[in-house]
Each structure stands twice: as C-alpha cells, then as structure tokens.
Design an enzyme around this catalytic site. Structure first.
Site, short mmCIF file in Angstrom:
data_model
loop_
_atom_site.label_atom_id
_atom_site.label_comp_id
_atom_site.label_asym_id
_atom_site.label_seq_id
_atom_site.Cartn_x
_atom_site.Cartn_y
_atom_site.Cartn_z
CD GLN A 32 -2.97 0.85 0.09
OE1 GLN A 32 -3.37 -0.26 -0.22
NE2 GLN A 32 -3.36 1.93 -0.53
CG PHE A 33 1.58 3.72 -3.63
CD1 PHE A 33 1.58 5.08 -3.84
CD2 PHE A 33 0.61 2.94 -4.26
CE1 PHE A 33 0.63 5.67 -4.67
CE2 PHE A 33 -0.33 3.51 -5.09
CZ PHE A 33 -0.33 4.89 -5.30
CB THR A 34 -2.03 5.36 -0.47
OG1 THR A 34 -2.58 4.25 0.23
CG2 THR A 34 -2.32 5.25 -1.95
#
Length: 131
Positions: A78-80
């Site tokens: 989850q890069f966010t």
C-alpha cells in the site's frame, strides 16, 4: 516502512472478483515502503509486528501475540501510506519507494514472516485489490 495493522477474525483480498488471499484470525497488514527502506529495516519491522501483544487473553487483557493465538497474516502492499498531504489537495508520494524496490522488499517481508513459521497470504503487488 510503515505498517497499518488490524486484528481480524477473517479477511480476504479479491482481484477481478477472484479471491487471491484469505485468512481467519490474525492480522491484516498494509505495508508502505519508503525510499530509504532496506532488508534490515523490513526484518526489524516484521519482528516487531510478529511480537505485538494485541490479542486478548482469558482475562480479556490485551496480552497475546499472533503466535500465541495461532494467527495468520494477510499482507497487502500500500504505497498510499506514504502520501504527503501537507500542500494542496493532491497528495505527493515522493517518499514512497519506486516500484522495483518496493516489490522486492514486499516479497522479502512475506518470505521473512513465512520463514518464522507464520501462515502468510498476500495481495498482488501493484494490482487493484478489494479487501
């Protein structure tokens, strides 16, 4: 590296209406990987996560680890988690690792937890997943 950990009684991840990972009791973990992250940092973070005592014991005291309850892991990239929303309305992701590094460390984190004896399910790096 940032981890967003949620205790679950069951959880699954779906891609294109197909379940690709599912667990019963355990942790749903969203993993964000930063530019400066290394295997050493990943190992330290995974060890810490695996030792967290956040399950209730027989006296309803938060005192048991994932191993104590026989729990499993569902790990989702989850890069966010590295969204920087300080300026304007469009988040910046300059702190997030580039895909090649992030995918390598995500795979390393999954393998590390499995080597420690935990059941590990996962999403697919970069895919549009429904959890």
């Amino acid at each position: 590296m940032r981890l967003m950990i949620q205790r679950v009684t069951s959880v699954s991840v779906t891609i294109d209406e197909k379940v690709i990972g599912a667990i019963g009791k355990g942790f749903l973990v969203f993993i964000g990987i930063a530019l400066e992250d290394t295997r050493e940092i990943a190992a330290k973070m995974m060890d810490k996560m695996l030792r967290l005592r956040i399950f209730s014991d027989e006296n309803d005291k938060i005192n048991l680890s994932l191993a104590d309850v026989g729990g499993a892991l569902l790990l989702v990239s989850q890069f966010t988690l590295y969204a920087d929303c300080r300026k304007g309305n469009r988040p910046s992701f300059v702190g997030a690792a580039p895909p090649k590094l992030a995918e390598e460390l995500y795979a390393y984190a999954k393998a590390y937890c499995a080597e420690k004896g935990f059941t590990v399910q996962s999403g697919i790096f970069g895919a549009d997943m429904q959890v």
